[in-house]
Design a protein around this motif. Sequence first.
Motif, PDB file in Angstrom:
ATOM      1  N   SER A   9       0.845  -1.146  -0.944  1.00 27.10           N
ATOM      2  CA  SER A   9       0.186   0.153  -0.068  1.00 27.10           C
ATOM      3  C   SER A   9       1.074   0.912  -0.171  1.00 27.10           C
ATOM      4  O   SER A   9       1.807   1.257   0.429  1.00 27.10           O
ATOM      5  N   ILE A  10       0.366   2.634   0.179  1.00 28.11           N
ATOM      6  CA  ILE A  10       1.337   3.677  -0.670  1.00 28.11           C
ATOM      7  C   ILE A  10       0.988   3.576   0.561  1.00 28.11           C
ATOM      8  O   ILE A  10       2.207   4.148   0.915  1.00 28.11           O
ATOM      9  N   ARG A  11       0.368   3.742   1.895  1.00 29.97           N
ATOM     10  CA  ARG A  11       1.043   3.812   2.852  1.00 29.97           C
ATOM     11  C   ARG A  11       2.294   3.000   3.893  1.00 29.97           C
ATOM     12  O   ARG A  11       3.172   3.593   3.995  1.00 29.97           O
ATOM     13  N   ALA A  12       2.145   2.216   3.814  1.00 32.78           N
ATOM     14  CA  ALA A  12       3.113   0.851   3.973  1.00 32.78           C
ATOM     15  C   ALA A  12       4.210   1.456   2.936  1.00 32.78           C
ATOM     16  O   ALA A  12       5.015   1.489   3.570  1.00 32.78           O
ATOM     17  N   LYS A  13       4.587   1.865   1.545  1.00 30.94           N
ATOM     18  CA  LYS A  13       5.490   2.097   1.379  1.00 30.94           C
ATOM     19  C   LYS A  13       6.341   3.290   1.896  1.00 30.94           C
ATOM     20  O   LYS A  13       7.366   3.198   2.103  1.00 30.94           O
ATOM     21  N   SER A  14       5.208   4.730   1.566  1.00 24.52           N
ATOM     22  CA  SER A  14       6.232   5.239   2.690  1.00 24.52           C
ATOM     23  C   SER A  14       6.833   5.800   4.110  1.00 24.52           C
ATOM     24  O   SER A  14       7.456   5.928   4.132  1.00 24.52           O
ATOM     25  N   ASN A  15       5.986   4.317   4.563  1.00 23.16           N
ATOM     26  CA  ASN A  15       6.326   4.240   6.058  1.00 23.16           C
ATOM     27  C   ASN A  15       8.293   3.150   6.188  1.00 23.16           C
ATOM     28  O   ASN A  15       8.517   3.252   6.942  1.00 23.16           O
ATOM     29  N   LEU A  16       7.948   2.416   4.597  1.00 23.85           N
ATOM     30  CA  LEU A  16       9.464   1.591   4.607  1.00 23.85           C
ATOM     31  C   LEU A  16      10.599   2.503   4.315  1.00 23.85           C
ATOM     32  O   LEU A  16      11.799   2.308   4.417  1.00 23.85           O
ATOM     33  N   THR A  17      10.011   3.456   3.559  1.00 23.47           N
ATOM     34  CA  THR A  17      11.108   4.645   3.052  1.00 23.47           C
ATOM     35  C   THR A  17      11.767   5.479   3.960  1.00 23.47           C
ATOM     36  O   THR A  17      12.851   5.120   4.168  1.00 23.47           O
ATOM     37  N   GLY A  18      10.705   6.236   5.195  1.00 15.71           N
ATOM     38  CA  GLY A  18      11.077   6.392   6.009  1.00 15.71           C
ATOM     39  C   GLY A  18      12.123   6.028   6.918  1.00 15.71           C
ATOM     40  O   GLY A  18      13.506   6.115   7.138  1.00 15.71           O
ATOM     41  N   TRP A  19      11.736   4.404   7.232  1.00 14.09           N
ATOM     42  CA  TRP A  19      12.322   3.375   7.894  1.00 14.09           C
ATOM     43  C   TRP A  19      14.134   2.879   7.802  1.00 14.09           C
ATOM     44  O   TRP A  19      14.851   3.238   8.391  1.00 14.09           O
ATOM     45  N   SER A  20      14.339   3.229   6.129  1.00  8.92           N
ATOM     46  CA  SER A  20      15.572   2.769   5.625  1.00  8.92           C
ATOM     47  C   SER A  20      15.938   4.423   5.465  1.00  8.92           C
ATOM     48  O   SER A  20      17.612   4.162   5.424  1.00  8.92           O
ATOM     49  N   PHE A  21      15.263   5.768   5.959  1.00  9.65           N
ATOM     50  CA  PHE A  21      16.548   6.298   6.199  1.00  9.65           C
ATOM     51  C   PHE A  21      16.866   6.028   7.727  1.00  9.65           C
ATOM     52  O   PHE A  21      18.292   6.712   7.491  1.00  9.65           O
ATOM     53  N   ILE A  22      16.371   6.352   8.949  1.00 13.14           N
ATOM     54  CA  ILE A  22      17.251   6.157   9.716  1.00 13.14           C
ATOM     55  C   ILE A  22      17.041   4.652  10.415  1.00 13.14           C
ATOM     56  O   ILE A  22      17.582   4.830  11.834  1.00 13.14           O
ATOM     57  N   LEU A  23      17.375   4.092   9.645  1.00 14.20           N
ATOM     58  CA  LEU A  23      18.005   2.615   9.443  1.00 14.20           C
ATOM     59  C   LEU A  23      19.228   2.487  10.335  1.00 14.20           C
ATOM     60  O   LEU A  23      19.708   1.918  10.767  1.00 14.20           O
ATOM     61  N   ILE A  24      20.129   2.574   9.280  1.00 14.43           N
ATOM     62  CA  ILE A  24      21.602   2.854   9.978  1.00 14.43           C
ATOM     63  C   ILE A  24      21.492   3.803  11.114  1.00 14.43           C
ATOM     64  O   ILE A  24      22.649   3.740  12.172  1.00 14.43           O
ATOM     65  N   ALA A  25      21.178   4.388  11.505  1.00 10.93           N
ATOM     66  CA  ALA A  25      20.934   5.410  13.049  1.00 10.93           C
ATOM     67  C   ALA A  25      20.746   4.747  13.836  1.00 10.93           C
ATOM     68  O   ALA A  25      21.463   4.653  15.087  1.00 10.93           O
ATOM     69  N   VAL A  26      19.245   4.396  13.840  1.00  9.03           N
ATOM     70  CA  VAL A  26      18.936   3.162  14.592  1.00  9.03           C
ATOM     71  C   VAL A  26      19.838   1.848  15.120  1.00  9.03           C
ATOM     72  O   VAL A  26      19.894   1.870  16.031  1.00  9.03           O
ATOM     73  N   VAL A  27      20.943   0.910  13.595  1.00 11.62           N
ATOM     74  CA  VAL A  27      21.422  -0.114  14.278  1.00 11.62           C
ATOM     75  C   VAL A  27      22.839   0.532  15.229  1.00 11.62           C
ATOM     76  O   VAL A  27      23.100   0.525  16.386  1.00 11.62           O
ATOM     77  N   MET A  28      23.069   1.637  14.327  1.00 10.61           N
ATOM     78  CA  MET A  28      24.509   2.169  15.312  1.00 10.61           C
ATOM     79  C   MET A  28      24.662   2.615  16.314  1.00 10.61           C
ATOM     80  O   MET A  28      25.558   2.509  17.361  1.00 10.61           O
ATOM     81  N   ILE A  29      23.165   2.929  17.005  1.00 11.00           N
ATOM     82  CA  ILE A  29      22.568   3.778  18.463  1.00 11.00           C
ATOM     83  C   ILE A  29      22.786   2.015  19.243  1.00 11.00           C
ATOM     84  O   ILE A  29      22.801   2.499  19.938  1.00 11.00           O
TER      85      ILE A  29
END
Length: 297
Positions: A9-29
Amino acid sequence: MKADRTGLSIRAKSNLTGWSFILIAVVMIAAFYFYPMVQALILSFKTGTGSNLTYTGGSNYVRLLSDKTFLTSLSNTFIYLIIQVPVMILLALFISVLLNDSKLKFRGFFRTAIFLPCVTSLVAYSVVFKYLFAADGLVNSLLMKLSIIQEPIQWITDPFWAKITIIIAITWRWTGYNMIFYLSALQNIDSSIYEAARIDGASSFKQFTKITVPMLKPIILFTSITSTIGTLQLFDEVMNITKGGPGNATLSISQYIYNLSFKYTADFGYAATVSYSIVVIIVLLSILQFKVAGDKK
């Protein structure tokens, strides 16, 4: 809800895109903050020398209560906290009000000069303070020339004056840091509020206590908490100016943790326990500050 060719869905894809941006930061933290915190907590339940550690339950926490050196470092740190933090907060608030006056000339110069200590090297300024406050240093020389004292004050070697030296040092360095927060907040207060107060006959003191302080309450709470945390973690000044001396008269909790880990026979388990005592103290004091400030959020 519409879906694209991948079936998302468009909302799920939007959420996935958002998480992809912060994923590296989350993993590093998680890898460099939360994982070490958990490991340190596990380590605090072990004892031994070096890497030869065995699980001993809560014995390290029981040991804290009878450890005279820890209690001394705790007492010293609270003395710094009780005296230095209120003085620094009040001083930063007073200076920020003065430097917020549009009629004051060279405001930019004064703001820069007061903030500059915050960007100096911790070790470098500590060493400078050590020489300034030496028995034959500039401070004693100046005080004697002005006939304020008759003989040199032992700023570094006397237990009382050594604490005063540490308090002066950390106040000098961090006052400008808090001042910036107050200045930013003051510039967001509508000037018409002060104009209305002046028309009603309110004095400058009344304006400060009835308008400035209440409107800066969230910032005062923030700076109080951050300053409390910083003081409880005090290390560089004590290490470089007095080395915890004379005796343990200026020893801080952070320096004691360093000594347990690297100066004495390495006891990483107990050092982790002392570290977590700071965490507990910070949490309790932060809750207390929120309660005193009356902040329901």
